[in-house]
Design a protein around this motif. Structure first.
Motif, PDB file in Angstrom:
ATOM      1  N   LYS A  76      -5.943 -11.185  -8.825  1.00  0.00           N
ATOM      2  CA  LYS A  76      -5.216 -11.164  -7.548  1.00  0.00           C
ATOM      3  C   LYS A  76      -4.904  -9.731  -7.122  1.00  0.00           C
ATOM      4  O   LYS A  76      -5.099  -9.366  -5.946  1.00  0.00           O
ATOM      5  CB  LYS A  76      -3.933 -11.988  -7.674  1.00  0.00           C
ATOM      6  CG  LYS A  76      -4.170 -13.482  -7.811  1.00  0.00           C
ATOM      7  CD  LYS A  76      -2.894 -14.269  -7.886  1.00  0.00           C
ATOM      8  CE  LYS A  76      -2.209 -14.140  -9.234  1.00  0.00           C
ATOM      9  NZ  LYS A  76      -1.069 -15.087  -9.379  1.00  0.00           N
ATOM     10  N   ASP A  77      -4.442  -8.922  -8.054  1.00  0.00           N
ATOM     11  CA  ASP A  77      -4.136  -7.526  -7.735  1.00  0.00           C
ATOM     12  C   ASP A  77      -5.400  -6.771  -7.345  1.00  0.00           C
ATOM     13  O   ASP A  77      -5.387  -5.953  -6.419  1.00  0.00           O
ATOM     14  CB  ASP A  77      -3.481  -6.845  -8.931  1.00  0.00           C
ATOM     15  CG  ASP A  77      -2.085  -7.387  -9.222  1.00  0.00           C
ATOM     16  OD1 ASP A  77      -1.516  -8.080  -8.355  1.00  0.00           O
ATOM     17  OD2 ASP A  77      -1.574  -7.115 -10.329  1.00  0.00           O
ATOM     18  N   GLY A  78      -6.479  -7.049  -8.058  1.00  0.00           N
ATOM     19  CA  GLY A  78      -7.736  -6.365  -7.768  1.00  0.00           C
ATOM     20  C   GLY A  78      -8.248  -6.673  -6.378  1.00  0.00           C
ATOM     21  O   GLY A  78      -8.697  -5.774  -5.648  1.00  0.00           O
ATOM     22  N   VAL A  79      -8.192  -7.945  -5.981  1.00  0.00           N
ATOM     23  CA  VAL A  79      -8.639  -8.335  -4.643  1.00  0.00           C
ATOM     24  C   VAL A  79      -7.772  -7.670  -3.579  1.00  0.00           C
ATOM     25  O   VAL A  79      -8.278  -7.067  -2.619  1.00  0.00           O
ATOM     26  CB  VAL A  79      -8.606  -9.869  -4.486  1.00  0.00           C
ATOM     27  CG1 VAL A  79      -8.819 -10.268  -3.023  1.00  0.00           C
ATOM     28  CG2 VAL A  79      -9.666 -10.521  -5.373  1.00  0.00           C
ATOM     29  N   ARG A  80      -6.456  -7.744  -3.746  1.00  0.00           N
ATOM     30  CA  ARG A  80      -5.550  -7.163  -2.750  1.00  0.00           C
ATOM     31  C   ARG A  80      -5.761  -5.651  -2.621  1.00  0.00           C
ATOM     32  O   ARG A  80      -5.870  -5.118  -1.504  1.00  0.00           O
ATOM     33  CB  ARG A  80      -4.101  -7.456  -3.108  1.00  0.00           C
ATOM     34  CG  ARG A  80      -3.112  -6.957  -2.047  1.00  0.00           C
ATOM     35  CD  ARG A  80      -1.662  -7.171  -2.455  1.00  0.00           C
ATOM     36  NE  ARG A  80      -1.365  -6.493  -3.715  1.00  0.00           N
ATOM     37  CZ  ARG A  80      -1.098  -7.124  -4.861  1.00  0.00           C
ATOM     38  NH1 ARG A  80      -1.084  -8.445  -4.915  1.00  0.00           N
ATOM     39  NH2 ARG A  80      -0.857  -6.434  -5.967  1.00  0.00           N
ATOM     40  N   GLU A  81      -5.848  -4.949  -3.742  1.00  0.00           N
ATOM     41  CA  GLU A  81      -5.979  -3.500  -3.676  1.00  0.00           C
ATOM     42  C   GLU A  81      -7.343  -3.063  -3.163  1.00  0.00           C
ATOM     43  O   GLU A  81      -7.456  -2.038  -2.485  1.00  0.00           O
ATOM     44  CB  GLU A  81      -5.679  -2.889  -5.042  1.00  0.00           C
ATOM     45  CG  GLU A  81      -4.237  -3.100  -5.495  1.00  0.00           C
ATOM     46  CD  GLU A  81      -3.230  -2.718  -4.421  1.00  0.00           C
ATOM     47  OE1 GLU A  81      -3.332  -1.603  -3.871  1.00  0.00           O
ATOM     48  OE2 GLU A  81      -2.340  -3.543  -4.131  1.00  0.00           O
ATOM     49  N   TRP A  82      -8.386  -3.843  -3.486  1.00  0.00           N
ATOM     50  CA  TRP A  82      -9.715  -3.506  -2.951  1.00  0.00           C
ATOM     51  C   TRP A  82      -9.671  -3.545  -1.429  1.00  0.00           C
ATOM     52  O   TRP A  82     -10.144  -2.627  -0.757  1.00  0.00           O
ATOM     53  CB  TRP A  82     -10.767  -4.471  -3.483  1.00  0.00           C
ATOM     54  CG  TRP A  82     -12.180  -4.007  -3.286  1.00  0.00           C
ATOM     55  CD1 TRP A  82     -12.949  -3.300  -4.176  1.00  0.00           C
ATOM     56  CD2 TRP A  82     -13.001  -4.188  -2.114  1.00  0.00           C
ATOM     57  NE1 TRP A  82     -14.198  -3.042  -3.634  1.00  0.00           N
ATOM     58  CE2 TRP A  82     -14.252  -3.567  -2.370  1.00  0.00           C
ATOM     59  CE3 TRP A  82     -12.808  -4.808  -0.893  1.00  0.00           C
ATOM     60  CZ2 TRP A  82     -15.283  -3.560  -1.458  1.00  0.00           C
ATOM     61  CZ3 TRP A  82     -13.844  -4.792   0.048  1.00  0.00           C
ATOM     62  CH2 TRP A  82     -15.068  -4.181  -0.249  1.00  0.00           C
ATOM     63  N   PHE A  83      -9.083  -4.601  -0.879  1.00  0.00           N
ATOM     64  CA  PHE A  83      -9.019  -4.719   0.576  1.00  0.00           C
ATOM     65  C   PHE A  83      -7.985  -3.786   1.192  1.00  0.00           C
ATOM     66  O   PHE A  83      -8.101  -3.435   2.371  1.00  0.00           O
ATOM     67  CB  PHE A  83      -8.760  -6.174   0.979  1.00  0.00           C
ATOM     68  CG  PHE A  83      -9.996  -7.030   0.886  1.00  0.00           C
ATOM     69  CD1 PHE A  83     -10.984  -6.948   1.851  1.00  0.00           C
ATOM     70  CD2 PHE A  83     -10.181  -7.898  -0.178  1.00  0.00           C
ATOM     71  CE1 PHE A  83     -12.123  -7.718   1.769  1.00  0.00           C
ATOM     72  CE2 PHE A  83     -11.318  -8.672  -0.276  1.00  0.00           C
ATOM     73  CZ  PHE A  83     -12.303  -8.584   0.699  1.00  0.00           C
ATOM     74  N   ARG A  84      -7.019  -3.360   0.439  1.00  0.00           N
ATOM     75  CA  ARG A  84      -6.067  -2.372   0.957  1.00  0.00           C
ATOM     76  C   ARG A  84      -6.764  -1.024   1.191  1.00  0.00           C
ATOM     77  O   ARG A  84      -6.540  -0.362   2.207  1.00  0.00           O
ATOM     78  CB  ARG A  84      -4.908  -2.182  -0.016  1.00  0.00           C
ATOM     79  CG  ARG A  84      -3.801  -1.294   0.550  1.00  0.00           C
ATOM     80  CD  ARG A  84      -2.851  -0.788  -0.533  1.00  0.00           C
ATOM     81  NE  ARG A  84      -2.244  -1.833  -1.319  1.00  0.00           N
ATOM     82  CZ  ARG A  84      -1.162  -2.525  -0.961  1.00  0.00           C
ATOM     83  NH1 ARG A  84      -0.592  -2.302   0.197  1.00  0.00           N
ATOM     84  NH2 ARG A  84      -0.665  -3.453  -1.771  1.00  0.00           N
ATOM     85  N   TRP A  85      -7.616  -0.621   0.269  1.00  0.00           N
ATOM     86  CA  TRP A  85      -8.148   0.746   0.242  1.00  0.00           C
ATOM     87  C   TRP A  85      -9.557   0.907   0.806  1.00  0.00           C
ATOM     88  O   TRP A  85      -9.982   2.039   1.059  1.00  0.00           O
ATOM     89  CB  TRP A  85      -8.151   1.258  -1.201  1.00  0.00           C
ATOM     90  CG  TRP A  85      -6.799   1.547  -1.742  1.00  0.00           C
ATOM     91  CD1 TRP A  85      -5.955   0.676  -2.389  1.00  0.00           C
ATOM     92  CD2 TRP A  85      -6.090   2.795  -1.674  1.00  0.00           C
ATOM     93  NE1 TRP A  85      -4.786   1.291  -2.729  1.00  0.00           N
ATOM     94  CE2 TRP A  85      -4.830   2.600  -2.310  1.00  0.00           C
ATOM     95  CE3 TRP A  85      -6.387   4.044  -1.152  1.00  0.00           C
ATOM     96  CZ2 TRP A  85      -3.891   3.615  -2.420  1.00  0.00           C
ATOM     97  CZ3 TRP A  85      -5.445   5.062  -1.267  1.00  0.00           C
ATOM     98  CH2 TRP A  85      -4.219   4.842  -1.892  1.00  0.00           C
ATOM     99  N   TYR A  86     -10.287  -0.188   1.028  1.00  0.00           N
ATOM    100  CA  TYR A  86     -11.735  -0.028   1.202  1.00  0.00           C
ATOM    101  C   TYR A  86     -12.152   0.748   2.452  1.00  0.00           C
ATOM    102  O   TYR A  86     -13.265   1.278   2.520  1.00  0.00           O
ATOM    103  CB  TYR A  86     -12.435  -1.402   1.160  1.00  0.00           C
ATOM    104  CG  TYR A  86     -12.431  -2.201   2.436  1.00  0.00           C
ATOM    105  CD1 TYR A  86     -13.572  -2.279   3.241  1.00  0.00           C
ATOM    106  CD2 TYR A  86     -11.308  -2.922   2.837  1.00  0.00           C
ATOM    107  CE1 TYR A  86     -13.585  -3.039   4.400  1.00  0.00           C
ATOM    108  CE2 TYR A  86     -11.321  -3.679   3.977  1.00  0.00           C
ATOM    109  CZ  TYR A  86     -12.455  -3.728   4.766  1.00  0.00           C
ATOM    110  OH  TYR A  86     -12.470  -4.485   5.914  1.00  0.00           O
ATOM    111  N   LYS A  87     -11.279   0.872   3.430  1.00  0.00           N
ATOM    112  CA  LYS A  87     -11.644   1.616   4.639  1.00  0.00           C
ATOM    113  C   LYS A  87     -11.201   3.072   4.609  1.00  0.00           C
ATOM    114  O   LYS A  87     -11.554   3.848   5.502  1.00  0.00           O
ATOM    115  CB  LYS A  87     -11.044   0.936   5.872  1.00  0.00           C
ATOM    116  CG  LYS A  87     -11.733  -0.374   6.254  1.00  0.00           C
ATOM    117  CD  LYS A  87     -11.201  -0.904   7.571  1.00  0.00           C
ATOM    118  CE  LYS A  87     -11.968  -2.126   8.028  1.00  0.00           C
ATOM    119  NZ  LYS A  87     -11.476  -2.659   9.316  1.00  0.00           N
TER     120      LYS A  87
END
Length: 288
Positions: free
Chosen positions: A222-233
């Motif tokens: 869950k943390d990995g998914v959220r942080e990936w989408f937080r930072w990817y741009k």
């Protein structure tokens, strides 16, 4: 000149079985048709569920590439509007980006019959700056209405189908339809727009019997998914994405409510009760 390739899912499976390559290598992509690895159980369930072929137009790694969906008699179908949202108790996920690949593939919502194409921004094909670690796609027959404000979050929809992050162990082929079980949903706010991310797992995945709700999913995922989408741009000098509801995933029941609400929005879109703008809505699916 546009190059057309027609192939059945049986042919795709034969070509891609055992291949880990997908969209990160154009040369490997052209030799393998670019669908990554597909587990036999996933392929069998998909082949039994739907009967159509895929037509590749244009060259891989160019802005001419399109992946069209064809039904009986080679009739064009829309993966957004013609694939049903549900099969029994489960939901259908259309995979746009297989796990561990980088090319930003998506349903072309404004193009006739909504083929899959690579996103283009400022005249350049769009790639993630690193691979996405899960299968990424959308739920057909859903729509996040940009004309409606969420009553609690006070932001409007992003004008796209609802996104799905599938956390199973196998890479799903681009263009495949997979029965999934929603586990939760994350309210991402991207550039002031609501962009729901449904967390789900293929019903054929070995972990599907263990994962039934959001609390069953390990915190690291869950943390990995959220942080990936937080930072990817951020490599493109974009700000961090934000999240509603205290940045927490809502549970499976709430995810299903979001899906039902966006399905109702899609029905309004198709019936003409909601403004379509430049979206291609077609008239080929029964709205029920």
């Amino acid at each position: 000149m546009i190059k057309i390739m027609r192939f059945s899912f049986a042919a795709v499976f034969a070509l891609t079985k055992g291949s880990a390559s997908a969209w990160s290598s154009p040369s490997a992509l052209q030799s393998k048709i670019g669908f990554g690895r597909c587990a036999p159980a996933l392929y069998r369930s998909f082949a039994a569920l739907h009967s159509f072929t895929l037509d590749q137009a244009g060259e891989v790694g160019t802005d001419s590439f399109r992946l069209f969906f064809k039904g009986e008699g080679s009739a064009s179908v829309s993966p957004w509007h013609d694939v049903p949202l549900k099969e029994g108790e489960h939901y259908n996920m259309l995979t746009e980006i297989p796990k561990m690949t980088k090319a930003k593939m998506e349903i072309a919502t404004k193009q006739e019959h909504n083929p899959i194409a690579q996103d283009v921004k400022k005249g350049k094909l769009r790639d993630y700056h690193g691979p996405i670690f899960w299968n990424y796609g959308c739920l057909p027959q859903t729509w996040e209405d940009p004309n409606e404000e969420h009553p609690e979050l006070k932001v409007n929809g992003d004008n796209d189908p609802v996104d799905v992050v599938e956390i199973g162990s196998s890479a799903l082929p681009m263009g495949s339809i997979t029965k999934v079980k929603p586990l939760g949903v994350l309210a991402m706010i991207d550039d002031g727009e609501l962009d729901w991310k449904v967390l789900a797992i293929s019903v054929d995945d070995p972990l599907a019997t263990q994962y039934n709700d959001i609390d069953d999913v390990p915190a690291a995922i869950k943390d990995g998914v959220r942080e990936w989408f937080r930072w990817y741009k951020t490599p493109d000098d974009k700000p961090l994405n934000e999240f509603g509801f205290g940045e927490k995933f809502l549970n499976a029941a709430e995810a299903k409510k979001v899906i039902a609400e966006t399905n109702e929005s899609w029905k309004k879109l198709r019936s003409g009760a909601a403004k379509a703008g430049k979206l291609w809505t077609g008239v080929t699916a029964d709205v029920k």
